[in-house]
Design a protein around this motif. Structure first.
Motif, PDB file in Angstrom:
ATOM      1  N   VAL A   1      35.068  33.582  44.083  1.00  0.00           N
ATOM      2  CA  VAL A   1      36.036  33.247  43.035  1.00  0.00           C
ATOM      3  C   VAL A   1      35.488  33.633  41.674  1.00  0.00           C
ATOM      4  O   VAL A   1      36.164  34.262  40.852  1.00  0.00           O
ATOM      5  CB  VAL A   1      36.378  31.745  43.079  1.00  0.00           C
ATOM      6  CG1 VAL A   1      37.235  31.359  41.879  1.00  0.00           C
ATOM      7  CG2 VAL A   1      37.083  31.400  44.383  1.00  0.00           C
ATOM      8  N   SER A   2      34.231  33.275  41.407  1.00  0.00           N
ATOM      9  CA  SER A   2      33.621  33.605  40.112  1.00  0.00           C
ATOM     10  C   SER A   2      33.532  35.112  39.920  1.00  0.00           C
ATOM     11  O   SER A   2      33.782  35.636  38.829  1.00  0.00           O
ATOM     12  CB  SER A   2      32.225  32.983  40.009  1.00  0.00           C
ATOM     13  OG  SER A   2      32.299  31.571  40.040  1.00  0.00           O
ATOM     14  N   TYR A   3      33.164  35.824  40.979  1.00  0.00           N
ATOM     15  CA  TYR A   3      32.974  37.267  40.889  1.00  0.00           C
ATOM     16  C   TYR A   3      34.279  37.986  40.570  1.00  0.00           C
ATOM     17  O   TYR A   3      34.338  38.838  39.679  1.00  0.00           O
ATOM     18  CB  TYR A   3      32.396  37.776  42.207  1.00  0.00           C
ATOM     19  CG  TYR A   3      32.190  39.267  42.267  1.00  0.00           C
ATOM     20  CD1 TYR A   3      31.294  39.904  41.411  1.00  0.00           C
ATOM     21  CD2 TYR A   3      32.886  40.031  43.193  1.00  0.00           C
ATOM     22  CE1 TYR A   3      31.097  41.282  41.475  1.00  0.00           C
ATOM     23  CE2 TYR A   3      32.702  41.415  43.260  1.00  0.00           C
ATOM     24  CZ  TYR A   3      31.804  42.028  42.400  1.00  0.00           C
ATOM     25  OH  TYR A   3      31.626  43.383  42.466  1.00  0.00           O
ATOM     26  N   ILE A   4      35.354  37.645  41.283  1.00  0.00           N
ATOM     27  CA  ILE A   4      36.627  38.322  41.097  1.00  0.00           C
ATOM     28  C   ILE A   4      37.341  37.825  39.842  1.00  0.00           C
ATOM     29  O   ILE A   4      38.024  38.583  39.156  1.00  0.00           O
ATOM     30  CB  ILE A   4      37.525  38.153  42.333  1.00  0.00           C
ATOM     31  CG1 ILE A   4      36.856  38.803  43.549  1.00  0.00           C
ATOM     32  CG2 ILE A   4      38.892  38.767  42.100  1.00  0.00           C
ATOM     33  CD1 ILE A   4      36.603  40.295  43.374  1.00  0.00           C
ATOM     34  N   ALA A   5      37.187  36.538  39.508  1.00  0.00           N
ATOM     35  CA  ALA A   5      37.823  36.023  38.289  1.00  0.00           C
ATOM     36  C   ALA A   5      37.274  36.724  37.052  1.00  0.00           C
ATOM     37  O   ALA A   5      37.989  36.908  36.061  1.00  0.00           O
ATOM     38  CB  ALA A   5      37.617  34.522  38.184  1.00  0.00           C
ATOM     39  N   ASN A   6      35.987  37.072  37.092  1.00  0.00           N
ATOM     40  CA  ASN A   6      35.367  37.905  36.057  1.00  0.00           C
ATOM     41  C   ASN A   6      35.498  37.277  34.664  1.00  0.00           C
ATOM     42  O   ASN A   6      35.978  37.902  33.720  1.00  0.00           O
ATOM     43  CB  ASN A   6      35.991  39.311  36.061  1.00  0.00           C
ATOM     44  CG  ASN A   6      35.199  40.296  35.218  1.00  0.00           C
ATOM     45  OD1 ASN A   6      33.990  40.183  35.102  1.00  0.00           O
ATOM     46  ND2 ASN A   6      35.890  41.262  34.616  1.00  0.00           N
ATOM     47  N   ASN A   7      35.018  36.044  34.555  1.00  0.00           N
ATOM     48  CA  ASN A   7      35.008  35.385  33.254  1.00  0.00           C
ATOM     49  C   ASN A   7      33.757  35.808  32.499  1.00  0.00           C
ATOM     50  O   ASN A   7      32.654  35.359  32.796  1.00  0.00           O
ATOM     51  CB  ASN A   7      35.029  33.874  33.428  1.00  0.00           C
ATOM     52  CG  ASN A   7      34.964  33.146  32.098  1.00  0.00           C
ATOM     53  OD1 ASN A   7      35.327  33.709  31.059  1.00  0.00           O
ATOM     54  ND2 ASN A   7      34.499  31.900  32.108  1.00  0.00           N
ATOM     55  N   THR A   8      33.919  36.675  31.530  1.00  0.00           N
ATOM     56  CA  THR A   8      32.778  37.178  30.762  1.00  0.00           C
ATOM     57  C   THR A   8      32.572  36.424  29.454  1.00  0.00           C
ATOM     58  O   THR A   8      31.649  36.739  28.702  1.00  0.00           O
ATOM     59  CB  THR A   8      32.980  38.676  30.439  1.00  0.00           C
ATOM     60  OG1 THR A   8      34.207  38.844  29.718  1.00  0.00           O
ATOM     61  CG2 THR A   8      33.035  39.500  31.718  1.00  0.00           C
ATOM     62  N   GLY A   9      33.419  35.428  29.195  1.00  0.00           N
ATOM     63  CA  GLY A   9      33.297  34.655  27.967  1.00  0.00           C
ATOM     64  C   GLY A   9      32.746  33.268  28.234  1.00  0.00           C
ATOM     65  O   GLY A   9      32.061  33.035  29.246  1.00  0.00           O
ATOM     66  N   PRO A  10      33.038  32.317  27.370  1.00  0.00           N
ATOM     67  CA  PRO A  10      32.579  30.942  27.567  1.00  0.00           C
ATOM     68  C   PRO A  10      33.181  30.349  28.843  1.00  0.00           C
ATOM     69  O   PRO A  10      34.209  30.802  29.343  1.00  0.00           O
ATOM     70  CB  PRO A  10      33.088  30.207  26.320  1.00  0.00           C
ATOM     71  CG  PRO A  10      33.374  31.294  25.319  1.00  0.00           C
ATOM     72  CD  PRO A  10      33.786  32.484  26.115  1.00  0.00           C
ATOM     73  N   ASP A  11      32.521  29.303  29.356  1.00  0.00           N
ATOM     74  CA  ASP A  11      33.040  28.634  30.551  1.00  0.00           C
ATOM     75  C   ASP A  11      34.429  28.071  30.276  1.00  0.00           C
ATOM     76  O   ASP A  11      34.719  27.603  29.169  1.00  0.00           O
ATOM     77  CB  ASP A  11      32.094  27.495  30.966  1.00  0.00           C
ATOM     78  CG  ASP A  11      30.774  28.015  31.520  1.00  0.00           C
ATOM     79  OD1 ASP A  11      30.700  29.231  31.794  1.00  0.00           O
ATOM     80  OD2 ASP A  11      29.827  27.222  31.651  1.00  0.00           O
ATOM     81  N   VAL A  12      35.266  28.130  31.301  1.00  0.00           N
ATOM     82  CA  VAL A  12      36.649  27.665  31.180  1.00  0.00           C
ATOM     83  C   VAL A  12      36.921  26.632  32.260  1.00  0.00           C
ATOM     84  O   VAL A  12      36.087  26.373  33.124  1.00  0.00           O
ATOM     85  CB  VAL A  12      37.640  28.844  31.310  1.00  0.00           C
ATOM     86  CG1 VAL A  12      37.457  29.829  30.171  1.00  0.00           C
ATOM     87  CG2 VAL A  12      37.475  29.551  32.657  1.00  0.00           C
ATOM     88  N   SER A  13      38.112  26.074  32.236  1.00  0.00           N
ATOM     89  CA  SER A  13      38.486  25.100  33.260  1.00  0.00           C
ATOM     90  C   SER A  13      38.642  25.800  34.603  1.00  0.00           C
ATOM     91  O   SER A  13      38.850  27.020  34.681  1.00  0.00           O
ATOM     92  CB  SER A  13      39.800  24.417  32.884  1.00  0.00           C
ATOM     93  OG  SER A  13      40.865  25.357  32.897  1.00  0.00           O
ATOM     94  N   PHE A  14      38.540  25.023  35.664  1.00  0.00           N
ATOM     95  CA  PHE A  14      38.697  25.603  37.000  1.00  0.00           C
ATOM     96  C   PHE A  14      40.090  26.204  37.174  1.00  0.00           C
ATOM     97  O   PHE A  14      40.253  27.233  37.836  1.00  0.00           O
ATOM     98  CB  PHE A  14      38.443  24.536  38.075  1.00  0.00           C
ATOM     99  CG  PHE A  14      38.688  25.045  39.462  1.00  0.00           C
ATOM    100  CD1 PHE A  14      37.888  26.026  40.022  1.00  0.00           C
ATOM    101  CD2 PHE A  14      39.753  24.557  40.217  1.00  0.00           C
ATOM    102  CE1 PHE A  14      38.129  26.512  41.303  1.00  0.00           C
ATOM    103  CE2 PHE A  14      40.002  25.025  41.489  1.00  0.00           C
ATOM    104  CZ  PHE A  14      39.187  26.007  42.037  1.00  0.00           C
ATOM    105  N   SER A  15      41.105  25.588  36.584  1.00  0.00           N
ATOM    106  CA  SER A  15      42.457  26.125  36.709  1.00  0.00           C
ATOM    107  C   SER A  15      42.560  27.509  36.072  1.00  0.00           C
ATOM    108  O   SER A  15      43.179  28.422  36.635  1.00  0.00           O
ATOM    109  CB  SER A  15      43.479  25.174  36.074  1.00  0.00           C
ATOM    110  OG  SER A  15      43.244  25.039  34.683  1.00  0.00           O
ATOM    111  N   ASP A  16      41.927  27.692  34.909  1.00  0.00           N
ATOM    112  CA  ASP A  16      41.954  29.001  34.260  1.00  0.00           C
ATOM    113  C   ASP A  16      41.190  30.035  35.089  1.00  0.00           C
ATOM    114  O   ASP A  16      41.628  31.183  35.227  1.00  0.00           O
ATOM    115  CB  ASP A  16      41.353  28.914  32.855  1.00  0.00           C
ATOM    116  CG  ASP A  16      42.252  28.176  31.884  1.00  0.00           C
ATOM    117  OD1 ASP A  16      43.457  28.061  32.178  1.00  0.00           O
ATOM    118  OD2 ASP A  16      41.753  27.698  30.846  1.00  0.00           O
TER     119      ASP A  16
END
Length: 500
Positions: free
Chosen positions: A399-414
């Protein structure tokens, strides 16, 4: 000679003018040597013709002076009879008849202008454009209606590992991660950024030739999807001990699922996908889902998720490999995710069996209770789940890999909304590439960069020289025709005059 020379000069002028009007033209075989040979040879031949043309026209004007009885000194005749544009003729320029002077000046200027021919063209690397052929999936083969009638399962299942679009797309979808992130030859468009209430994507279900990009106004088949996830309160109740533990998961106070110890997380986090349906029967992979995330330790196992977006659910038994059933603190989060979707473009014609007027979610066109093949692929083909016919779970790391959040940590829903959008996009992109049978369909696009030749502003010089030479050729031809009696009988040579 003059008629042929006239045609050649006119052809050169037309070729340069046409290239000027047309704009950059593809270099044949991408070999600049070919065009260089053509330009150089044509320039030399044109220069040779122009020299003869100006000489003929100049002599025609000189003959006219003689036949009209104009007086000419021996010096005038000797200078006129010298080789055209020779040093001796130019040194005694004032001794030339007036009309001959004009021809010398125009001839010299034209020959000088022709030396700029090579600078009149330039080569540049530009993208190609035009109509090409893309490969689209044979949906009727990938999602056979007879299999649905035979098994009663509304899924795209051809059977066999090499033929099954669900299996193939699931296995290979991540192979296209870089292509999708770069726009997939302009066949992929993503809507929204992580943190927005809704995220979406539009994917053209076609494989374009290497190096080509899709232009606007095409009719290739496409699918689009938007997803929105909202947080739900999560709580658990555990019964039993050790390996006999069962954990009931509640979302907003309502029982959502019961997990045994084998379903609970071990060392890593996991996300469980629970599709909610109104009744048995056909259901879409883009229906309403309850999402449950459970973790023994959130921070190292769910990168990109803010700590305050998860809930501590107390201590429950987990099967930690190597340690047995151990009571550990459980962290979790709950979501409800909903979709909307549509299709467009030119899809293969055909229908599936009736849906029995199901009340379950279905997106797309349905005619007399029968979904079109576009609707079939959108709802029952390769989608964001790994297996669309049953509940499933996804590792938190994926999930983390494909979601690709490169910024600050976000909520699980985001984070999970981003995962769904990105995973669906990858699966949709893989469909045309992993379908066993494909169909050809034309499209308009831009291709790889290739060498083009175009005309520069310097071309004004040889164009003017060619235009002037064409007029002089016509004048010389008319003069030679009218004075053919003298031209055919008089041959001036300076040595003859001196001998006389």
């Amino acid at each position: 000679f003059l008629p042929l020379g006239f045609l050649f000069l006119a052809a050169c002028l037309v070729a340069i003018t046409a290239l000027w009007i047309h704009g950059p033209l593809l270099v044949p075989k991408q070999d600049t040597r070919l065009t260089s040979i053509v330009i150089s040879t044509s320039s030399k031949v044109a220069t040779f013709i122009m020299g003869i043309v100006f000489l003929r026209s100049a002599w025609a004007s000189a003959v006219l002076d003689v036949t009209n009885g104009h007086s000419m000194t021996a010096r005038n005749l000797i200078t006129t009879c010298k080789p055209f544009l020779s040093l001796g003729q130019l040194q005694n320029f004032n001794a030339l008849p007036l009309s001959f002077k004009f021809h010398v000046i125009l001839g010299a200027a034209s020959l000088v202008a022709m030396t700029a021919t090579s600078s009149s063209f330039r080569y540049e690397s530009l993208p190609t454009s035009g109509e090409m052929v893309a490969l689209v999936p044979d949906v009727a083969f990938a999602c056979p209606a007879d299999k649905v009638e035979e098994t009663g399962l509304f899924i795209c299942d051809q059977g066999g590992s090499k033929l099954n679009i669900l299996t193939n797309a699931s296995i290979h979808a991540w192979d296209y991660l870089e292509e999708v992130n770069s726009g997939g030859q302009q066949t992929v468009t993503k809507y929204g950024n992580i943190g927005d209430p809704s995220l979406g994507a539009n994917v053209t279900i076609a494989t374009l030739p290497t190096g080509w990009k899709l232009s606007e106004g095409n009719d290739l088949p496409w699918m689009a999807m938007w997803v929105s996830c909202k947080e739900r309160a999560i709580s658990v109740v555990s019964t039993g001990t050790g390996y006999e533990t069962n954990t009931s998961i509640y979302l907003d106070g309502k029982l959502a699922a019961v997990f045994d110890i084998g379903t609970m997380p071990q060392w890593n986090s996991g996300v469980h996908l629970l599709l909610r349906v109104n009744e048995t029967g056909p259901f879409s992979s883009l229906g309403e889902y309850d999402i449950i995330m459970l973790a023994r330790d959130l921070l190292p196992n769910m990168r990109g998720v803010a700590v305050d977006s998860v809930t501590s659910l107390g201590s429950v038994y987990m099967d930690l490999n190597g340690y047995g059933a151990v009571e550990q603190t459980l962290l979790g989060a709950g979501l409800s995710c909903t979709f909307r979707a549509e299709t467009g473009g030119q899809w293969q014609e055909g229908f599936w069996p009736p849906l029995n007027h199901t009340n379950n979610t279905i997106w797309g066109e349905v005619v007399d209770d029968r979904p079109t093949l576009a609707t079939v692929m959108l709802n029952y083909g390769a989608s964001w789940q790994y297996t669309i016919v049953s509940d499933n779970d996804v590792p938190g790391g994926s999930v983390s890999y494909i979601a690709n959040n490169t910024g600050p940590d976000v909520s699980f829903s985001d984070l999970f909304t981003s995962y769904i959008r990105n995973q669906w996009t990858l699966m949709a992109y893989a469909i045309s590439r992993q379908t066993y049978l494909k169909l050809e369909q034309p499209f308009f696009g831009t291709g790889p960069y290739k060498l083009f030749i175009s005309v520069t502003l310097v071309a004004v010089l040889p164009v003017a020289a060619l235009a002037l030479s064409i007029l002089v050729t016509a004048r010389a031809f008319v003069a030679m025709f009218l004075q053919r009696y003298w031209v055919n009988r008089v041959e001036f040579e300076s040595w003859w005059l001196l001998k006389a």
